[in-house]
Design a protein around this motif. Structure first.
Motif, PDB file in Angstrom:
ATOM      1  N   ARG A   1       0.857  -1.196   0.000  1.00 53.66           N
ATOM      2  CA  ARG A   1       0.000   0.000   0.000  1.00 53.66           C
ATOM      3  C   ARG A   1       0.891   1.243   0.000  1.00 53.66           C
ATOM      4  N   GLY A   2       0.344   2.323  -0.475  1.00 57.27           N
ATOM      5  CA  GLY A   2       1.114   3.554  -0.570  1.00 57.27           C
ATOM      6  C   GLY A   2       1.142   4.298   0.747  1.00 57.27           C
ATOM      7  N   SER A   3       2.275   4.957   1.008  1.00 57.94           N
ATOM      8  CA  SER A   3       2.387   5.779   2.215  1.00 57.94           C
ATOM      9  C   SER A   3       3.496   6.810   2.037  1.00 57.94           C
ATOM     10  N   VAL A   4       3.394   7.877   2.811  1.00 58.48           N
ATOM     11  CA  VAL A   4       4.429   8.917   2.844  1.00 58.48           C
ATOM     12  C   VAL A   4       4.676   9.233   4.316  1.00 58.48           C
ATOM     13  N   THR A   5       5.910   9.019   4.781  1.00 58.01           N
ATOM     14  CA  THR A   5       6.269   9.299   6.172  1.00 58.01           C
ATOM     15  C   THR A   5       7.626   9.992   6.212  1.00 58.01           C
ATOM     16  N   ARG A   6       7.887  10.660   7.323  1.00 56.16           N
ATOM     17  CA  ARG A   6       9.181  11.320   7.504  1.00 56.16           C
ATOM     18  C   ARG A   6       9.922  10.586   8.615  1.00 56.16           C
ATOM     19  N   GLY A   7      11.146  10.166   8.326  1.00 53.40           N
ATOM     20  CA  GLY A   7      11.950   9.472   9.320  1.00 53.40           C
ATOM     21  C   GLY A   7      12.600  10.446  10.278  1.00 53.40           C
ATOM     22  N   LYS A   8      13.125   9.915  11.359  1.00 48.77           N
ATOM     23  CA  LYS A   8      13.807  10.749  12.348  1.00 48.77           C
ATOM     24  C   LYS A   8      15.069  11.381  11.775  1.00 48.77           C
ATOM     25  N   ASP A   9      15.608  10.772  10.715  1.00 47.85           N
ATOM     26  CA  ASP A   9      16.813  11.301  10.071  1.00 47.85           C
ATOM     27  C   ASP A   9      16.500  12.414   9.070  1.00 47.85           C
ATOM     28  N   GLY A  10      15.208  12.746   8.903  1.00 44.30           N
ATOM     29  CA  GLY A  10      14.805  13.811   7.994  1.00 44.30           C
ATOM     30  C   GLY A  10      14.523  13.350   6.577  1.00 44.30           C
ATOM     31  N   VAL A  11      14.770  12.083   6.299  1.00 47.54           N
ATOM     32  CA  VAL A  11      14.511  11.541   4.964  1.00 47.54           C
ATOM     33  C   VAL A  11      13.036  11.173   4.867  1.00 47.54           C
ATOM     34  N   VAL A  12      12.406  11.582   3.785  1.00 53.89           N
ATOM     35  CA  VAL A  12      11.012  11.248   3.542  1.00 53.89           C
ATOM     36  C   VAL A  12      10.965   9.872   2.895  1.00 53.89           C
ATOM     37  N   ARG A  13      10.154   8.985   3.444  1.00 56.15           N
ATOM     38  CA  ARG A  13      10.017   7.633   2.911  1.00 56.15           C
ATOM     39  C   ARG A  13       8.683   7.525   2.194  1.00 56.15           C
ATOM     40  N   VAL A  14       8.752   7.163   0.910  1.00 58.31           N
ATOM     41  CA  VAL A  14       7.557   7.051   0.084  1.00 58.31           C
ATOM     42  C   VAL A  14       7.442   5.616  -0.413  1.00 58.31           C
ATOM     43  N   CYS A  15       6.323   4.979  -0.099  1.00 60.12           N
ATOM     44  CA  CYS A  15       6.029   3.632  -0.594  1.00 60.12           C
ATOM     45  C   CYS A  15       4.968   3.766  -1.673  1.00 60.12           C
ATOM     46  N   VAL A  16       5.220   3.178  -2.830  1.00 63.63           N
ATOM     47  CA  VAL A  16       4.257   3.204  -3.932  1.00 63.63           C
ATOM     48  C   VAL A  16       4.004   1.774  -4.395  1.00 63.63           C
ATOM     49  N   THR A  17       2.824   1.538  -4.942  1.00 62.63           N
ATOM     50  CA  THR A  17       2.461   0.195  -5.383  1.00 62.63           C
ATOM     51  C   THR A  17       2.953  -0.104  -6.795  1.00 62.63           C
ATOM     52  N   CYS A  18       3.387   0.896  -7.524  1.00 60.31           N
ATOM     53  CA  CYS A  18       3.857   0.730  -8.906  1.00 60.31           C
ATOM     54  C   CYS A  18       5.209   0.030  -8.961  1.00 60.31           C
ATOM     55  N   ALA A  19       5.423  -0.654 -10.067  1.00 60.63           N
ATOM     56  CA  ALA A  19       6.733  -1.244 -10.332  1.00 60.63           C
ATOM     57  C   ALA A  19       7.642  -0.174 -10.922  1.00 60.63           C
ATOM     58  N   PRO A  20       8.949  -0.272 -10.681  1.00 61.42           N
ATOM     59  CA  PRO A  20       9.881   0.733 -11.211  1.00 61.42           C
ATOM     60  C   PRO A  20      10.225   0.472 -12.674  1.00 61.42           C
ATOM     61  N   GLU A  21       9.255   0.657 -13.547  1.00 61.07           N
ATOM     62  CA  GLU A  21       9.491   0.440 -14.969  1.00 61.07           C
ATOM     63  C   GLU A  21       8.919   1.593 -15.771  1.00 61.07           C
ATOM     64  N   ALA A  22       9.671   2.041 -16.730  1.00 63.10           N
ATOM     65  CA  ALA A  22       9.259   3.117 -17.648  1.00 63.10           C
ATOM     66  C   ALA A  22       8.848   4.391 -16.919  1.00 63.10           C
ATOM     67  N   GLY A  23       9.433   4.662 -15.746  1.00 62.93           N
ATOM     68  CA  GLY A  23       9.151   5.892 -15.036  1.00 62.93           C
ATOM     69  C   GLY A  23       7.859   5.920 -14.250  1.00 62.93           C
ATOM     70  N   LYS A  24       7.131   4.799 -14.194  1.00 66.37           N
ATOM     71  CA  LYS A  24       5.849   4.772 -13.474  1.00 66.37           C
ATOM     72  C   LYS A  24       6.028   5.055 -11.991  1.00 66.37           C
ATOM     73  N   ALA A  25       7.008   4.435 -11.374  1.00 69.38           N
ATOM     74  CA  ALA A  25       7.222   4.640  -9.940  1.00 69.38           C
ATOM     75  C   ALA A  25       7.641   6.086  -9.658  1.00 69.38           C
ATOM     76  N   ASN A  26       8.483   6.668 -10.503  1.00 66.30           N
ATOM     77  CA  ASN A  26       8.894   8.063 -10.297  1.00 66.30           C
ATOM     78  C   ASN A  26       7.695   9.007 -10.361  1.00 66.30           C
ATOM     79  N   ARG A  27       6.803   8.765 -11.309  1.00 67.04           N
ATOM     80  CA  ARG A  27       5.604   9.605 -11.405  1.00 67.04           C
ATOM     81  C   ARG A  27       4.707   9.414 -10.182  1.00 67.04           C
ATOM     82  N   ALA A  28       4.576   8.178  -9.716  1.00 63.05           N
ATOM     83  CA  ALA A  28       3.758   7.914  -8.531  1.00 63.05           C
ATOM     84  C   ALA A  28       4.365   8.560  -7.286  1.00 63.05           C
TER      85      ALA A  28
END
Length: 86
Positions: free
Chosen positions: A27-54
């Motif tokens: 499932r998709g989510s957007v959270t901020r870690g304690k280190d300041g890095v934003v963690r983004v989970c997407v359901t798309c596969a990393p092919e043809a730029g789909k994951a980057n757009r998501a």
């Protein structure tokens, strides 16, 4: 997206946002870690730029800005990315 942290404080023009991406997540989510890095989970596969757009759409939604205001500066084919707010 259900699990989305409020990241409006990062929406300042010129701000650099380090992002760690998890593609093919159950499932998709957007959270901020304690280190300041934003963690983004997407359901798309990393092919043809789909994951980057998501990731761009999810991050823009969490920041409450238009996706066109986010520019992917580094990490086109990497899990570690750097976005800059225009």
């Amino acid at each position: 997206m259900r699990d989305c942290e409020d990241l409006r404080d990062l929406a300042a023009p010129g701000a650099s946002i380090p992002v760690r991406v998890t593609p093919r997540a159950s499932r998709g989510s957007v959270t901020r870690g304690k280190d300041g890095v934003v963690r983004v989970c997407v359901t798309c596969a990393p092919e043809a730029g789909k994951a980057n757009r998501a990731v761009t759409r999810a991050l823009a939604g969490a920041m409450r800005v238009a996706p066109s205001r986010l520019e992917l500066r580094r990490g086109l084919s990497s899990r570690d990315k750097l976005f800059v707010v225009r």
